[in-house]
Design an enzyme around this catalytic site. Sequence first.
Site, PDB file in Angstrom:
ATOM      1  CE  LYS A  65      -4.109  -1.945   2.243  1.00 25.51           C
ATOM      2  NZ  LYS A  65      -5.081  -1.538   1.198  1.00 25.51           N
ATOM      3  CG  ASN A 110      -9.782  -6.031   1.734  1.00 25.09           C
ATOM      4  OD1 ASN A 110      -9.834  -4.831   2.023  1.00 25.09           O
ATOM      5  ND2 ASN A 110      -9.888  -6.473   0.476  1.00 25.09           N
ATOM      6  CG  PHE A 114      -8.740   3.438   0.110  1.00 23.88           C
ATOM      7  CD1 PHE A 114      -8.620   2.213  -0.516  1.00 23.88           C
ATOM      8  CD2 PHE A 114      -9.401   4.458  -0.567  1.00 23.88           C
ATOM      9  CE1 PHE A 114      -9.146   1.993  -1.783  1.00 23.88           C
ATOM     10  CE2 PHE A 114      -9.935   4.248  -1.839  1.00 23.88           C
ATOM     11  CZ  PHE A 114      -9.810   3.020  -2.446  1.00 23.88           C
ATOM     12  CB  SER A 172     -12.164   0.116  -2.725  1.00 22.00           C
ATOM     13  OG  SER A 172     -12.269  -0.362  -1.396  1.00 22.00           O
ATOM     14  CG  ASN A 174     -13.514  -2.664   1.870  1.00 24.47           C
ATOM     15  OD1 ASN A 174     -14.540  -3.260   2.176  1.00 24.47           O
ATOM     16  ND2 ASN A 174     -12.465  -3.262   1.330  1.00 24.47           N
ATOM     17  CB  THR A 175     -13.995   4.178   0.549  1.00 23.47           C
ATOM     18  OG1 THR A 175     -12.670   3.833   0.960  1.00 23.47           O
ATOM     19  CG2 THR A 175     -14.229   5.659   0.782  1.00 23.47           C
ATOM     20  CE  LYS A 214      -8.145  -3.613  -8.693  1.00 24.69           C
ATOM     21  NZ  LYS A 214      -7.023  -3.895  -7.762  1.00 24.69           N
ATOM     22  CG  ASN A 243     -11.194  -3.448  -6.346  1.00 26.41           C
ATOM     23  OD1 ASN A 243     -10.786  -4.192  -5.467  1.00 26.41           O
ATOM     24  ND2 ASN A 243     -10.976  -2.141  -6.331  1.00 26.41           N
ATOM     25  CE1 TYR A 314      -1.815  -9.563  -0.996  1.00 23.84           C
ATOM     26  CE2 TYR A 314      -3.430  -7.847  -1.371  1.00 23.84           C
ATOM     27  CZ  TYR A 314      -2.583  -8.522  -0.521  1.00 23.84           C
ATOM     28  OH  TYR A 314      -2.501  -8.158   0.795  1.00 23.84           O
TER      29      TYR A 314
END
Length: 351
Positions: A65, A110, A114, A172, A174-175, A214, A243, A314
Amino acid sequence: MYSLATRALHVLQPETAHTVTLQLLKAGLGPLSSLKTPELAVDVPFDGGVLHFPNCVGLAAGFDKNAEVPLAMARAGFGFVECGTVTPLPQDGNPKPRLFRLSEDEAVINRMGFNNGGLEAYARNLEGTKGRAVIGLNIGANKDAADRMADYVTGLKRLWGLGSYFTINISSPNTPGLRALQGRSHLDDLLGRIAETRRALAAATGQNMPIFLKIAPDLDDGEIEDTVSAALDHGLEGLIVSNTTLSREGLRSSFASEAGGMSGKPLFDLSTRALKVAATAAAGRLVLIGAGGISSGAEAYAKIRAGASLVQLYSALVYKGPGLADAVRLDLVARLKADGFATVSEAVGQE
């Protein structure tokens, strides 16, 4: 040795294990690849030049990151290393625990949010790396930003010229609210700002850089087609598909109900479907990077045959260890030869 180390790390909590891994890599204890695979080299043209990828197997964003170990991961056999997501200001991310191994499914969930040290720390870590590896700069927006689109412009300006290419991460889960930027009107606004900033930076510095977008695998076909159209309209070089997903279909792990984005083996079919839709819509006008669920050469090859010029992995490293990049590359070369392709570029989209 590395398989034993991978198993030992599984004794630790996932986020602790990841921190230890980064520390070991910074200490020079990562694997060193001597494998040569010229058949897997890819050239990506852009306005002002050509970006040469020594091989098509890359490390996806999320592992590094803060751009602490891109050269170490390049030495491990990755043809390119994408660092981030980085936001203008440092942020802690979501409360812990926020990273879960779904071992029965070879998956990861996850909800990191960020977490990163911000642009200044990221930029310092990139000092001395220019020209030594293909390094992608994955930029995002702070959770509490008053103008999230402005955060992407800030990232572009601060990091211009410090890496090899940019990735705009609007996918993402997660935001809160970030994925709304994938809607066409918001996307046109964002990419318009990016394009304007890019033109100004290129004029001021005399250098340009490829930019990728992305996207999420959860978009429907029409949304993917709109995204392709927007990317073309605003001069982007390509898309990263995809993603993490909000889907939990078919998971067996007791962690399956945890909130966040799911990656790993169960993501393969969903992300590959999205890739095929994007490839059809792009019709060769965009470079596509296939990501999501790759844990073997067979899966990487399937992404390439579906339309990806490059691939990223990943989550599979969690289960298969740092030698995976070379294993995938060896398998890819064998598959290309078996099918009569001299280079990976010849196989792109040849289902």
